[in-house]
Design a protein around this motif. Structure first.
Motif, PDB file in Angstrom:
ATOM      1  N   GLU A 102       0.847  -1.187   0.000  1.00 29.94           N
ATOM      2  CA  GLU A 102       0.000   0.000   0.000  1.00 29.94           C
ATOM      3  C   GLU A 102       0.886   1.240   0.000  1.00 29.94           C
ATOM      4  O   GLU A 102       1.621   1.483   0.949  1.00 29.94           O
ATOM      5  CB  GLU A 102      -0.927  -0.019   1.216  1.00 29.94           C
ATOM      6  CG  GLU A 102      -1.928  -1.151   1.153  1.00 29.94           C
ATOM      7  CD  GLU A 102      -2.886  -1.150   2.321  1.00 29.94           C
ATOM      8  OE1 GLU A 102      -2.984  -0.131   3.038  1.00 29.94           O
ATOM      9  OE2 GLU A 102      -3.535  -2.183   2.524  1.00 29.94           O
ATOM     10  N   LYS A 103       0.798   1.991  -1.104  1.00 35.05           N
ATOM     11  CA  LYS A 103       1.621   3.184  -1.275  1.00 35.05           C
ATOM     12  C   LYS A 103       0.911   4.131  -2.227  1.00 35.05           C
ATOM     13  O   LYS A 103      -0.077   3.763  -2.847  1.00 35.05           O
ATOM     14  CB  LYS A 103       3.017   2.814  -1.785  1.00 35.05           C
ATOM     15  CG  LYS A 103       2.997   2.043  -3.079  1.00 35.05           C
ATOM     16  CD  LYS A 103       4.354   1.445  -3.370  1.00 35.05           C
ATOM     17  CE  LYS A 103       4.352   0.569  -4.598  1.00 35.05           C
ATOM     18  NZ  LYS A 103       3.307  -0.443  -4.668  1.00 35.05           N
ATOM     19  N   ASP A 104       1.428   5.342  -2.369  1.00 38.44           N
ATOM     20  CA  ASP A 104       0.775   6.349  -3.189  1.00 38.44           C
ATOM     21  C   ASP A 104       1.048   6.195  -4.678  1.00 38.44           C
ATOM     22  O   ASP A 104       0.240   6.606  -5.499  1.00 38.44           O
ATOM     23  CB  ASP A 104       1.193   7.756  -2.750  1.00 38.44           C
ATOM     24  CG  ASP A 104       0.631   8.117  -1.389  1.00 38.44           C
ATOM     25  OD1 ASP A 104      -0.426   7.561  -1.020  1.00 38.44           O
ATOM     26  OD2 ASP A 104       1.249   8.942  -0.711  1.00 38.44           O
ATOM     27  N   ASP A 105       2.191   5.628  -5.066  1.00 34.40           N
ATOM     28  CA  ASP A 105       2.517   5.514  -6.485  1.00 34.40           C
ATOM     29  C   ASP A 105       2.549   4.045  -6.913  1.00 34.40           C
ATOM     30  O   ASP A 105       2.531   3.144  -6.087  1.00 34.40           O
ATOM     31  CB  ASP A 105       3.827   6.222  -6.819  1.00 34.40           C
ATOM     32  CG  ASP A 105       5.013   5.709  -6.024  1.00 34.40           C
ATOM     33  OD1 ASP A 105       4.845   4.804  -5.189  1.00 34.40           O
ATOM     34  OD2 ASP A 105       6.125   6.206  -6.239  1.00 34.40           O
ATOM     35  N   THR A 106       2.576   3.815  -8.215  1.00 34.38           N
ATOM     36  CA  THR A 106       2.660   2.448  -8.724  1.00 34.38           C
ATOM     37  C   THR A 106       4.105   1.955  -8.652  1.00 34.38           C
ATOM     38  O   THR A 106       5.046   2.751  -8.533  1.00 34.38           O
ATOM     39  CB  THR A 106       2.184   2.366 -10.182  1.00 34.38           C
ATOM     40  OG1 THR A 106       3.068   3.142 -11.006  1.00 34.38           O
ATOM     41  CG2 THR A 106       0.749   2.867 -10.345  1.00 34.38           C
ATOM     42  N   ASP A 107       4.277   0.648  -8.754  1.00 35.74           N
ATOM     43  CA  ASP A 107       5.623   0.075  -8.790  1.00 35.74           C
ATOM     44  C   ASP A 107       6.414   0.650  -9.960  1.00 35.74           C
ATOM     45  O   ASP A 107       7.596   0.977  -9.823  1.00 35.74           O
ATOM     46  CB  ASP A 107       5.560  -1.448  -8.913  1.00 35.74           C
ATOM     47  CG  ASP A 107       4.989  -2.124  -7.678  1.00 35.74           C
ATOM     48  OD1 ASP A 107       4.897  -1.468  -6.625  1.00 35.74           O
ATOM     49  OD2 ASP A 107       4.645  -3.315  -7.775  1.00 35.74           O
ATOM     50  N   LEU A 108       5.751   0.789 -11.118  1.00 40.73           N
ATOM     51  CA  LEU A 108       6.429   1.324 -12.300  1.00 40.73           C
ATOM     52  C   LEU A 108       6.885   2.757 -12.069  1.00 40.73           C
ATOM     53  O   LEU A 108       8.029   3.111 -12.359  1.00 40.73           O
ATOM     54  CB  LEU A 108       5.514   1.256 -13.524  1.00 40.73           C
ATOM     55  CG  LEU A 108       6.067   1.874 -14.804  1.00 40.73           C
ATOM     56  CD1 LEU A 108       7.312   1.126 -15.285  1.00 40.73           C
ATOM     57  CD2 LEU A 108       4.998   1.895 -15.890  1.00 40.73           C
ATOM     58  N   HIS A 109       6.004   3.579 -11.527  1.00 41.40           N
ATOM     59  CA  HIS A 109       6.367   4.976 -11.286  1.00 41.40           C
ATOM     60  C   HIS A 109       7.533   5.065 -10.301  1.00 41.40           C
ATOM     61  O   HIS A 109       8.456   5.864 -10.484  1.00 41.40           O
ATOM     62  CB  HIS A 109       5.162   5.769 -10.773  1.00 41.40           C
ATOM     63  CG  HIS A 109       5.376   7.239 -10.809  1.00 41.40           C
ATOM     64  ND1 HIS A 109       5.121   7.986 -11.928  1.00 41.40           N
ATOM     65  CD2 HIS A 109       5.842   8.094  -9.876  1.00 41.40           C
ATOM     66  CE1 HIS A 109       5.421   9.246 -11.688  1.00 41.40           C
ATOM     67  NE2 HIS A 109       5.857   9.340 -10.444  1.00 41.40           N
ATOM     68  N   HIS A 110       7.498   4.231  -9.273  1.00 38.39           N
ATOM     69  CA  HIS A 110       8.601   4.218  -8.313  1.00 38.39           C
ATOM     70  C   HIS A 110       9.906   3.786  -8.994  1.00 38.39           C
ATOM     71  O   HIS A 110      10.963   4.384  -8.759  1.00 38.39           O
ATOM     72  CB  HIS A 110       8.286   3.283  -7.142  1.00 38.39           C
ATOM     73  CG  HIS A 110       9.337   3.316  -6.097  1.00 38.39           C
ATOM     74  ND1 HIS A 110       9.347   4.257  -5.089  1.00 38.39           N
ATOM     75  CD2 HIS A 110      10.449   2.567  -5.913  1.00 38.39           C
ATOM     76  CE1 HIS A 110      10.412   4.074  -4.334  1.00 38.39           C
ATOM     77  NE2 HIS A 110      11.099   3.044  -4.809  1.00 38.39           N
ATOM     78  N   ALA A 111       9.829   2.758  -9.855  1.00 36.88           N
ATOM     79  CA  ALA A 111      11.029   2.278 -10.549  1.00 36.88           C
ATOM     80  C   ALA A 111      11.611   3.368 -11.449  1.00 36.88           C
ATOM     81  O   ALA A 111      12.831   3.566 -11.500  1.00 36.88           O
ATOM     82  CB  ALA A 111      10.701   1.035 -11.365  1.00 36.88           C
ATOM     83  N   VAL A 112      10.747   4.089 -12.159  1.00 38.84           N
ATOM     84  CA  VAL A 112      11.224   5.174 -13.024  1.00 38.84           C
ATOM     85  C   VAL A 112      11.851   6.285 -12.171  1.00 38.84           C
ATOM     86  O   VAL A 112      12.920   6.806 -12.510  1.00 38.84           O
ATOM     87  CB  VAL A 112      10.082   5.711 -13.906  1.00 38.84           C
ATOM     88  CG1 VAL A 112      10.468   7.014 -14.576  1.00 38.84           C
ATOM     89  CG2 VAL A 112       9.700   4.674 -14.961  1.00 38.84           C
ATOM     90  N   SER A 113      11.210   6.654 -11.091  1.00 37.64           N
ATOM     91  CA  SER A 113      11.773   7.688 -10.202  1.00 37.64           C
ATOM     92  C   SER A 113      13.143   7.265  -9.678  1.00 37.64           C
ATOM     93  O   SER A 113      14.080   8.075  -9.618  1.00 37.64           O
ATOM     94  CB  SER A 113      10.825   7.962  -9.038  1.00 37.64           C
ATOM     95  OG  SER A 113       9.619   8.504  -9.502  1.00 37.64           O
ATOM     96  N   GLU A 114      13.273   5.998  -9.312  1.00 38.00           N
ATOM     97  CA  GLU A 114      14.553   5.476  -8.839  1.00 38.00           C
ATOM     98  C   GLU A 114      15.598   5.544  -9.947  1.00 38.00           C
ATOM     99  O   GLU A 114      16.742   5.953  -9.721  1.00 38.00           O
ATOM    100  CB  GLU A 114      14.385   4.030  -8.347  1.00 38.00           C
ATOM    101  CG  GLU A 114      15.643   3.413  -7.807  1.00 38.00           C
ATOM    102  CD  GLU A 114      16.129   4.013  -6.502  1.00 38.00           C
ATOM    103  OE1 GLU A 114      17.345   3.913  -6.220  1.00 38.00           O
ATOM    104  OE2 GLU A 114      15.316   4.579  -5.737  1.00 38.00           O
TER     105      GLU A 114
END
Length: 157
Positions: free
Chosen positions: A18-30
């Motif tokens: 449970e988080k505010d962004d998607t896994d993909l969005h987090h991966a791109v941000s990283e």
């Protein structure tokens, strides 16, 4: 959300379910925080239309972050351009569809296509850019003011 085994020699980042962004969005941000400028999303369009839409928004985030990105799926690819042109090489097995994103797109020109356009406005309420074909060796999609989603789709889908 990945449940299979992963090789032991790769870096693994575990996120809370449970988080505010998607896994993909987090991966791109990283990736961006690590200096990457090229992103290809695999498996981001599928059975969940909400996640497919979120993938488009993440692709847009890549564009706004001055990086390059595309979505690749089984027989299709998706790119987003803003105030620029994109060249596409002829392939008799593809359709090219274009859609305005986030509002109207002005100055849309399609050169080298079966159904050309010259300096038109595309609106979200009238999807006239669907299922075009390339007539020349190289086709060009241009938008002078706005954002376009460009989908290149295998005709056999």
């Amino acid at each position: 959300s990945f449940i299979d085994e992963l090789p032991s020699n790769i870096e693994i980042i575990k996120l809370p379910r449970e988080k505010d962004d998607t896994d993909l969005h987090h991966a791109v941000s990283e990736g961006m925080s690590r200096g990457f400028k090229e992103f290809v999303f695999f498996g981001s369009f599928g059975s969940r239309p909400d996640h497919s839409m979120a993938s488009l928004y993440t692709l847009y985030n890549v564009l706004k972050s001055h990086a390059n990105g595309k979505i690749l799926g089984d027989g299709f690819q998706v790119q987003i351009i803003e105030n620029t042109s994109l060249k596409i090489y002829k392939d008799p097995n593809i359709y090219v569809s274009i859609f305005p994103f986030g509002g109207a797109a002005d100055g849309v020109t399609l050169e080298g296509f079966k159904y050309p356009l010259q300096n038109v406005q595309l609106c979200m309420s009238n999807p006239i850019g669907i299922s075009n074909e390339i007539d020349s060796n190289i086709a060009t999609v241009t938008v002078t003011n706005g954002i376009l989603v460009i989908m290149i789709i295998n005709k056999n889908l």
